[in-house]
Design a protein around this motif. Structure first.
Motif, PDB file in Angstrom:
ATOM      1  N   TRP A  13       0.795  -1.214   0.000  1.00 26.23           N
ATOM      2  CA  TRP A  13       0.000   0.000   0.000  1.00 26.23           C
ATOM      3  C   TRP A  13       0.835   1.276   0.000  1.00 26.23           C
ATOM      4  O   TRP A  13       0.337   2.336  -0.371  1.00 26.23           O
ATOM      5  N   LEU A  14       2.098   1.211   0.418  1.00 25.87           N
ATOM      6  CA  LEU A  14       2.882   2.437   0.556  1.00 25.87           C
ATOM      7  C   LEU A  14       3.849   2.704  -0.594  1.00 25.87           C
ATOM      8  O   LEU A  14       4.201   3.860  -0.831  1.00 25.87           O
ATOM      9  N   VAL A  15       4.289   1.674  -1.286  1.00 25.69           N
ATOM     10  CA  VAL A  15       5.264   1.847  -2.358  1.00 25.69           C
ATOM     11  C   VAL A  15       4.551   2.154  -3.660  1.00 25.69           C
ATOM     12  O   VAL A  15       3.494   1.590  -3.954  1.00 25.69           O
ATOM     13  N   LYS A  16       5.135   3.027  -4.464  1.00 27.56           N
ATOM     14  CA  LYS A  16       4.487   3.435  -5.709  1.00 27.56           C
ATOM     15  C   LYS A  16       5.000   2.699  -6.940  1.00 27.56           C
ATOM     16  O   LYS A  16       4.392   2.774  -7.988  1.00 27.56           O
ATOM     17  N   LYS A  17       6.116   1.984  -6.824  1.00 25.79           N
ATOM     18  CA  LYS A  17       6.658   1.268  -7.980  1.00 25.79           C
ATOM     19  C   LYS A  17       5.821   0.025  -8.265  1.00 25.79           C
ATOM     20  O   LYS A  17       5.563  -0.788  -7.374  1.00 25.79           O
ATOM     21  N   PRO A  18       5.395  -0.155  -9.526  1.00 24.14           N
ATOM     22  CA  PRO A  18       4.517  -1.291  -9.843  1.00 24.14           C
ATOM     23  C   PRO A  18       5.191  -2.651  -9.681  1.00 24.14           C
ATOM     24  O   PRO A  18       4.525  -3.612  -9.298  1.00 24.14           O
TER      25      PRO A  18
ATOM     26  N   SER B  38      -6.729   1.681 -12.956  1.00 25.77           N
ATOM     27  CA  SER B  38      -6.263   1.813 -11.576  1.00 25.77           C
ATOM     28  C   SER B  38      -7.296   1.269 -10.584  1.00 25.77           C
ATOM     29  O   SER B  38      -6.938   0.872  -9.476  1.00 25.77           O
TER      30      SER B  38
ATOM     31  N   VAL C  49      -6.515  -1.302  -7.421  1.00 20.84           N
ATOM     32  CA  VAL C  49      -6.917  -1.059  -6.037  1.00 20.84           C
ATOM     33  C   VAL C  49      -7.804  -2.190  -5.534  1.00 20.84           C
ATOM     34  O   VAL C  49      -7.665  -2.643  -4.389  1.00 20.84           O
TER      35      VAL C  49
ATOM     36  N   ARG D  20      -5.533  -5.171  -4.783  1.00 18.87           N
ATOM     37  CA  ARG D  20      -4.798  -4.995  -3.527  1.00 18.87           C
ATOM     38  C   ARG D  20      -5.715  -5.140  -2.316  1.00 18.87           C
ATOM     39  O   ARG D  20      -5.341  -5.729  -1.305  1.00 18.87           O
TER      40      ARG D  20
ATOM     41  N   ASP E 293      -5.081  -8.661 -11.002  1.00 19.06           N
ATOM     42  CA  ASP E 293      -3.873  -7.871 -11.216  1.00 19.06           C
ATOM     43  C   ASP E 293      -3.305  -8.103 -12.612  1.00 19.06           C
ATOM     44  O   ASP E 293      -2.787  -7.178 -13.230  1.00 19.06           O
TER      45      ASP E 293
ATOM     46  N   ARG F 233       5.080  -3.545  -6.009  1.00 18.77           N
ATOM     47  CA  ARG F 233       3.706  -3.905  -5.659  1.00 18.77           C
ATOM     48  C   ARG F 233       3.354  -5.311  -6.137  1.00 18.77           C
ATOM     49  O   ARG F 233       2.710  -6.073  -5.423  1.00 18.77           O
TER      50      ARG F 233
END
Length: 111
Positions: free
Chosen positions: A27-32, A88, A92, A95, A82, A35
């Motif tokens: 939830w905190l990292v932005k790199k796909p 997007s 979400v 996740r 996924d 994730r």
């Protein structure tokens, strides 16, 4: 000397730490790519917990067996979402579904 109950507690603590770390990174990292790695790690943990819940629950605890099946199905659905999702919103949803599967799996494994 460790007996089987001690080993079970150690396995539960390791699964909890791995799940918590993967959830935080998911939830905190932005790199796909990070994730996706965290999603796969959570899927592996959730599927292991689902199998353990099915094995422990067996025939005598139908609620635990049903929750194990539900968590396994949610983990598989999150991975499929996924891979197939392009927007997007599906990311979400994937996740969120994986987070719910991991948390419910850990809760049913601890009971």
């Amino acid at each position: 000397m460790l007996d089987s109950l001690d080993l079970l507690v150690i396995v539960f603590l390791v699964l909890g730490v791995v799940s918590l770390l993967a959830l935080a990174l998911l939830w905190l990292v932005k790199k796909p790519i990070v994730r996706r790695i965290c999603l796969f790690a959570l899927a592996a943990v959730s599927l292991y917990l689902a199998a353990a819940n099915l094995y422990i629950g067996g025939v005598f605890f139908p609620g635990q067996t049903a929750l194990g099946l539900l968590c396994g199905a949610a983990a598989i659905a999150a991975v499929v979402l996924d891979f197939t999702g392009k927007s997007s919103k599906t990311a979400v949803l994937s996740r969120s579904l994986m987070s719910a599967a991991a948390v419910v799996g850990l809760l049913t494994f601890s009971l």
